[in-house]
Design an enzyme around this catalytic site. Sequence first.
Site, mmCIF file in Angstrom:
data_model
loop_
_atom_site.group_PDB
_atom_site.id
_atom_site.type_symbol
_atom_site.label_atom_id
_atom_site.label_comp_id
_atom_site.label_asym_id
_atom_site.label_seq_id
_atom_site.Cartn_x
_atom_site.Cartn_y
_atom_site.Cartn_z
ATOM 1 N N TYR A 119 0.836 -1.202 0.000
ATOM 2 C CA TYR A 119 0.000 0.000 0.000
ATOM 3 C C TYR A 119 0.876 1.260 0.000
ATOM 4 O O TYR A 119 0.479 2.303 0.497
ATOM 5 C CB TYR A 119 -0.938 0.010 1.213
ATOM 6 C CG TYR A 119 -2.040 -1.036 1.177
ATOM 7 C CD1 TYR A 119 -2.280 -1.800 0.043
ATOM 8 C CD2 TYR A 119 -2.859 -1.244 2.287
ATOM 9 C CE1 TYR A 119 -3.288 -2.749 0.021
ATOM 10 C CE2 TYR A 119 -3.872 -2.190 2.270
ATOM 11 C CZ TYR A 119 -4.082 -2.937 1.140
ATOM 12 O OH TYR A 119 -5.084 -3.873 1.121
ATOM 13 N N LYS A 162 5.551 -13.744 4.496
ATOM 14 C CA LYS A 162 5.779 -14.641 3.370
ATOM 15 C C LYS A 162 7.241 -14.472 2.936
ATOM 16 O O LYS A 162 7.553 -14.266 1.761
ATOM 17 C CB LYS A 162 4.787 -14.271 2.252
ATOM 18 C CG LYS A 162 4.700 -15.245 1.119
ATOM 19 C CD LYS A 162 3.847 -16.459 1.411
ATOM 20 C CE LYS A 162 3.906 -17.394 0.208
ATOM 21 N NZ LYS A 162 3.384 -18.721 0.459
ATOM 22 N N ASP A 194 -0.101 -17.585 4.167
ATOM 23 C CA ASP A 194 -1.090 -18.451 3.513
ATOM 24 C C ASP A 194 -1.472 -19.615 4.434
ATOM 25 O O ASP A 194 -2.645 -19.962 4.561
ATOM 26 C CB ASP A 194 -0.591 -18.938 2.145
ATOM 27 C CG ASP A 194 0.852 -19.392 2.142
ATOM 28 O OD1 ASP A 194 1.507 -19.317 3.207
ATOM 29 O OD2 ASP A 194 1.339 -19.836 1.083
ATOM 30 N N ASP A 218 -4.634 -6.443 6.528
ATOM 31 C CA ASP A 218 -5.931 -6.003 6.019
ATOM 32 C C ASP A 218 -6.794 -7.220 5.682
ATOM 33 O O ASP A 218 -7.934 -7.363 6.137
ATOM 34 C CB ASP A 218 -5.703 -5.132 4.776
ATOM 35 C CG ASP A 218 -6.949 -4.404 4.329
ATOM 36 O OD1 ASP A 218 -7.960 -4.431 5.061
ATOM 37 O OD2 ASP A 218 -6.922 -3.806 3.232
ATOM 38 N N ASP A 222 -10.002 -9.240 7.952
ATOM 39 C CA ASP A 222 -11.355 -9.386 7.401
ATOM 40 C C ASP A 222 -11.786 -10.857 7.415
ATOM 41 O O ASP A 222 -12.967 -11.170 7.613
ATOM 42 C CB ASP A 222 -11.428 -8.849 5.968
ATOM 43 C CG ASP A 222 -11.702 -7.336 5.924
ATOM 44 O OD1 ASP A 222 -11.271 -6.634 6.856
ATOM 45 O OD2 ASP A 222 -12.338 -6.873 4.970
HETATM 46 MG MG MG Z 1 -10.062 -3.638 4.596
#
Ligand code: MG
Length: 321
Positions: A119, A162, A194, A218, A222
């Site tokens: 990001y 990772k 993962d 992020d 979720d």
């Molecule tokens: Mg989000």
Amino acid sequence: MTETVAVIEGDGVGREVVPVAVDVLDAVGEFSFVHAEAGDAVAERTGDPLPSATYETVADADATLFGAAGETAADVILPLREAVGSFVNVRPARAYPGVDALRPETDVVFLRENTEGVYSGHEDRLSDDLSTLTRVTTTSASERLAEFAVEFAPEGFHIAHKANVMRETDGRFRDAVQRVADAHDVATEEVLMDAFATRLPLDPASFDVVVCPNLAGDVLSDLAAGLVGGLGLLPSANIGPENALFEPVHGTAPDIAGEGIANPAATVLSAAMLLEHLGYDEDGTRVREAVESVLADGPRTPDLGGDASTGGVGDAILGRL
Ligand code: MG
Ligand code: NAI
């Protein structure tokens, strides 16, 4: 001292849930609220989703409570996180008694790096066929996150990464976090991100605090939201050195916005985190317990199978403080 709390309702259900959380803050403390605008509505009127007055209000406040922004979310939330100098996004995901959760044993806090990774904003369209993204990882940002983590979780934490594939970037992240943890004698366990996505739903009780790079934090938080009963329940805190911004994990929920049925729990729990951040630990606990008590046997919004309104749940929370 009366602390200043900047309040940004934003768009959609932000306008419905933030006033509930402000009423709760008002009931337990003495704050001076400064209202500011950000998001789609102000962008439509002025062309700017984040007016400079709002940025300054947030930078000057002791803490900010933010609802959500719609299409302009990235133009609003990324600069606002920067306005508070936020280097960590704290995202607790917990299944509350009485709520029908996929995995009721889930009780995990994500400490997400909040400034870099994929990001970073360094994306380029190089040709009609090719676009690239520069993934940024610094030792300094990774160490800052780790310093927060060792204080937050002195009993130890997982590091999700990772580094087996992204050796330079996630390798740097892992090594920096590990070094800080070692220096403070805090135990860590590595988990490939993962593999984490498989292990969390299968065995949520094996995780407590998970330190992650930006994108992983992020997405994986979720995933955890899905295990505990949905986005209406997840609060978050963007913490900076002198300032912080608190917001529900969810967005503007356009499918239910305007109906007065959004679940205010995520935003009220964000307000509880705000109270704790400002040092009002007992008030934060009171608010959290009031929300838990309502979730256990009080009125519920439709996302939790009930037929109560946002205001009805808000009144119940206020009544149990
Ligand atoms: Mg989000
Ligand atoms: P969303 O979180 O707004 O909604 C996803 C689903 O969760 C919807 O079915 C919605 O009804 C439900 N939901 C969300 N909050 C709820 C609540 N408090 N009570 C009950 N149900 C709730 O995510 P979506 O649909 O991906 O995005 C909608 C808009 O929100 C987009 O414009 C997006 O850009 C924006 N957004 C903004 C964020 C922010 O400001 N931090 C974060 C995520 C999305």
